[in-house]
Design an enzyme around this catalytic site. Sequence first.
Site, PDB file in Angstrom:
ATOM      1  N   PRO A 161       0.893  -1.191  -0.125  1.00 24.63           N
ATOM      2  CA  PRO A 161      -0.096   0.068   0.056  1.00 24.63           C
ATOM      3  C   PRO A 161       0.750   1.217   0.134  1.00 24.63           C
ATOM      4  O   PRO A 161       1.993   1.447   0.764  1.00 24.63           O
ATOM      5  CB  PRO A 161      -0.793  -0.189   1.402  1.00 24.63           C
ATOM      6  CG  PRO A 161      -0.274  -1.320   2.040  1.00 24.63           C
ATOM      7  CD  PRO A 161       0.486  -2.092   1.362  1.00 24.63           C
ATOM      8  N   ASN A 162       0.165   2.040  -0.786  1.00 26.12           N
ATOM      9  CA  ASN A 162       0.883   3.480  -0.824  1.00 26.12           C
ATOM     10  C   ASN A 162       2.077   3.849  -1.770  1.00 26.12           C
ATOM     11  O   ASN A 162       2.569   4.727  -1.936  1.00 26.12           O
ATOM     12  CB  ASN A 162       0.832   4.348   0.478  1.00 26.12           C
ATOM     13  CG  ASN A 162      -0.217   4.172   1.254  1.00 26.12           C
ATOM     14  OD1 ASN A 162      -1.351   4.761   0.685  1.00 26.12           O
ATOM     15  ND2 ASN A 162      -0.334   3.838   2.334  1.00 26.12           N
ATOM     16  N   ARG A 182       4.449  11.112  -2.561  1.00 25.08           N
ATOM     17  CA  ARG A 182       4.208  11.025  -1.076  1.00 25.08           C
ATOM     18  C   ARG A 182       5.558  11.033   0.004  1.00 25.08           C
ATOM     19  O   ARG A 182       6.595  10.301  -0.330  1.00 25.08           O
ATOM     20  CB  ARG A 182       3.869   9.408  -0.792  1.00 25.08           C
ATOM     21  CG  ARG A 182       3.527   9.067   0.677  1.00 25.08           C
ATOM     22  CD  ARG A 182       3.340   7.399   0.747  1.00 25.08           C
ATOM     23  NE  ARG A 182       3.169   7.389   2.019  1.00 25.08           N
ATOM     24  CZ  ARG A 182       3.683   6.166   2.658  1.00 25.08           C
ATOM     25  NH1 ARG A 182       4.421   5.215   1.885  1.00 25.08           N
ATOM     26  NH2 ARG A 182       3.646   5.948   3.988  1.00 25.08           N
ATOM     27  N   TYR A 203      10.705   9.261   1.550  1.00 26.13           N
ATOM     28  CA  TYR A 203      10.966   8.233   0.406  1.00 26.13           C
ATOM     29  C   TYR A 203      11.364   8.591  -0.706  1.00 26.13           C
ATOM     30  O   TYR A 203      11.565   7.677  -1.437  1.00 26.13           O
ATOM     31  CB  TYR A 203       9.427   7.566   0.589  1.00 26.13           C
ATOM     32  CG  TYR A 203       8.788   7.060   1.445  1.00 26.13           C
ATOM     33  CD1 TYR A 203       8.987   6.011   1.977  1.00 26.13           C
ATOM     34  CD2 TYR A 203       7.703   7.797   2.228  1.00 26.13           C
ATOM     35  CE1 TYR A 203       8.426   5.571   3.182  1.00 26.13           C
ATOM     36  CE2 TYR A 203       7.029   7.446   3.111  1.00 26.13           C
ATOM     37  CZ  TYR A 203       7.504   6.249   3.943  1.00 26.13           C
ATOM     38  OH  TYR A 203       6.971   5.684   5.003  1.00 26.13           O
ATOM     39  N   ASN A 237       8.285  -5.095  -0.692  1.00 29.14           N
ATOM     40  CA  ASN A 237       8.154  -4.068   0.046  1.00 29.14           C
ATOM     41  C   ASN A 237       6.565  -3.999   0.472  1.00 29.14           C
ATOM     42  O   ASN A 237       5.804  -3.641  -0.025  1.00 29.14           O
ATOM     43  CB  ASN A 237       8.528  -2.712  -0.573  1.00 29.14           C
ATOM     44  CG  ASN A 237       8.408  -1.461   0.412  1.00 29.14           C
ATOM     45  OD1 ASN A 237       7.893  -1.552   1.516  1.00 29.14           O
ATOM     46  ND2 ASN A 237       9.023  -0.329   0.040  1.00 29.14           N
ATOM     47  N   ALA A 286       3.061  -0.767   4.927  1.00 26.16           N
ATOM     48  CA  ALA A 286       2.565  -0.720   6.165  1.00 26.16           C
ATOM     49  C   ALA A 286       2.112  -2.291   6.616  1.00 26.16           C
ATOM     50  O   ALA A 286       1.906  -2.351   7.918  1.00 26.16           O
ATOM     51  CB  ALA A 286       1.182   0.248   6.340  1.00 26.16           C
ATOM     52  N   HIS A 301       3.779  -4.296   9.434  1.00 25.23           N
ATOM     53  CA  HIS A 301       3.614  -4.211  10.864  1.00 25.23           C
ATOM     54  C   HIS A 301       2.541  -4.756  11.532  1.00 25.23           C
ATOM     55  O   HIS A 301       2.209  -4.893  12.585  1.00 25.23           O
ATOM     56  CB  HIS A 301       3.831  -2.767  11.165  1.00 25.23           C
ATOM     57  CG  HIS A 301       4.915  -2.163  10.422  1.00 25.23           C
ATOM     58  ND1 HIS A 301       6.161  -2.193  10.846  1.00 25.23           N
ATOM     59  CD2 HIS A 301       4.688  -0.993   9.719  1.00 25.23           C
ATOM     60  CE1 HIS A 301       6.798  -1.371   9.834  1.00 25.23           C
ATOM     61  NE2 HIS A 301       6.027  -0.730   9.098  1.00 25.23           N
ATOM     62  N   GLU A 308      12.666  -8.818   1.990  1.00 31.34           N
ATOM     63  CA  GLU A 308      11.698  -7.697   2.490  1.00 31.34           C
ATOM     64  C   GLU A 308      12.877  -6.611   2.375  1.00 31.34           C
ATOM     65  O   GLU A 308      13.784  -6.412   3.139  1.00 31.34           O
ATOM     66  CB  GLU A 308      11.510  -7.994   3.964  1.00 31.34           C
ATOM     67  CG  GLU A 308      10.740  -7.116   4.507  1.00 31.34           C
ATOM     68  CD  GLU A 308      10.269  -7.118   6.084  1.00 31.34           C
ATOM     69  OE1 GLU A 308      10.095  -6.111   6.954  1.00 31.34           O
ATOM     70  OE2 GLU A 308      10.400  -8.275   6.615  1.00 31.34           O
ATOM     71  N   HIS A 328      12.533  -2.156   2.535  1.00 28.88           N
ATOM     72  CA  HIS A 328      11.791  -0.742   3.106  1.00 28.88           C
ATOM     73  C   HIS A 328      13.023   0.388   2.752  1.00 28.88           C
ATOM     74  O   HIS A 328      14.204   0.279   2.822  1.00 28.88           O
ATOM     75  CB  HIS A 328      11.904  -0.799   4.465  1.00 28.88           C
ATOM     76  CG  HIS A 328      10.972  -2.032   4.938  1.00 28.88           C
ATOM     77  ND1 HIS A 328       9.498  -1.826   4.823  1.00 28.88           N
ATOM     78  CD2 HIS A 328      11.308  -2.921   5.400  1.00 28.88           C
ATOM     79  CE1 HIS A 328       9.058  -3.001   5.154  1.00 28.88           C
ATOM     80  NE2 HIS A 328       9.853  -3.817   5.634  1.00 28.88           N
ATOM     81  N   SER A 387      12.656   3.422   3.914  1.00 27.37           N
ATOM     82  CA  SER A 387      13.389   4.150   5.034  1.00 27.37           C
ATOM     83  C   SER A 387      13.777   3.155   6.062  1.00 27.37           C
ATOM     84  O   SER A 387      13.701   1.983   5.970  1.00 27.37           O
ATOM     85  CB  SER A 387      12.156   5.074   5.621  1.00 27.37           C
ATOM     86  OG  SER A 387      11.294   4.115   6.055  1.00 27.37           O
ATOM     87  N   ARG A 398      12.462   4.798  13.087  1.00 30.94           N
ATOM     88  CA  ARG A 398      11.320   5.338  12.861  1.00 30.94           C
ATOM     89  C   ARG A 398      10.147   5.008  14.089  1.00 30.94           C
ATOM     90  O   ARG A 398      10.676   4.804  15.234  1.00 30.94           O
ATOM     91  CB  ARG A 398      10.448   4.810  11.724  1.00 30.94           C
ATOM     92  CG  ARG A 398      11.466   5.231  10.513  1.00 30.94           C
ATOM     93  CD  ARG A 398      10.750   5.306   9.077  1.00 30.94           C
ATOM     94  NE  ARG A 398       9.582   6.367   8.942  1.00 30.94           N
ATOM     95  CZ  ARG A 398       8.650   6.324   8.173  1.00 30.94           C
ATOM     96  NH1 ARG A 398       8.642   5.144   7.274  1.00 30.94           N
ATOM     97  NH2 ARG A 398       7.540   7.113   8.096  1.00 30.94           N
TER      98      ARG A 398
END
Length: 146
Positions: free
Chosen positions: A9-10, A17, A22, A74, A77, A80, A98, A100, A102, A107
Site C-alpha cells: 500500500p501507498n 508521498r 521516501y 516492500n 504498512a 507491521h 523484505e 524498506h 526508510s 522510525r
Amino acid sequence: MDLLLLNGPNLNRLGKREPDVYGHETLEDIESRIRALCMDHNIGLSCFQSNHEGALIDRIHQAADDGTYGIVFNPGAYTHTSIAIRDAVASVNLPVVEVHISNIHNRESFRQNSMLAPVCAGQISGLGTDGYLLGALALIRKMERE
C-alpha cells in the site's frame, strides 16, 4: 526463472508521498532499474503493486505456482500489521527479501516490528530505493549458485 517485484500500500505514490522520507523516485523508476538489472542477468521480472491485502496474498500464491524464483517485497504498512501476508510468505517455498526504503528501525515505534522478517530470506531497510536493487541482486546471486 523470473523474479517478482511486489509492492504494498501507498507505494504507487512514490515520488509524491513524503519525498523527505521516501525520495523522489517513482515506482515506475524503481521497476525500470530492477528490470535492467534482471535483463543483464537474462532473468525476467514481473511487477505488481496493490493497496489491498488480499491482492498481495493472491500474487504471492500465484508466484509459487507460476515458476517464479523469488520475491523482492516492500509490504509497506502491512509489514507491521498483517499476519495474513506473513502466513502467505511462509506458505510458499520461495525466497523473499523484505525491502524498506526508510529505516523502519529508526522510525516510530509502531513501524519497528516486522511481522514478515521471521519468514523472509532477508531484510533490507534504510538504504533508499537502492534496497530494491540489493534485494534483487541477492536473489539473482542465489539463483546463479543453484
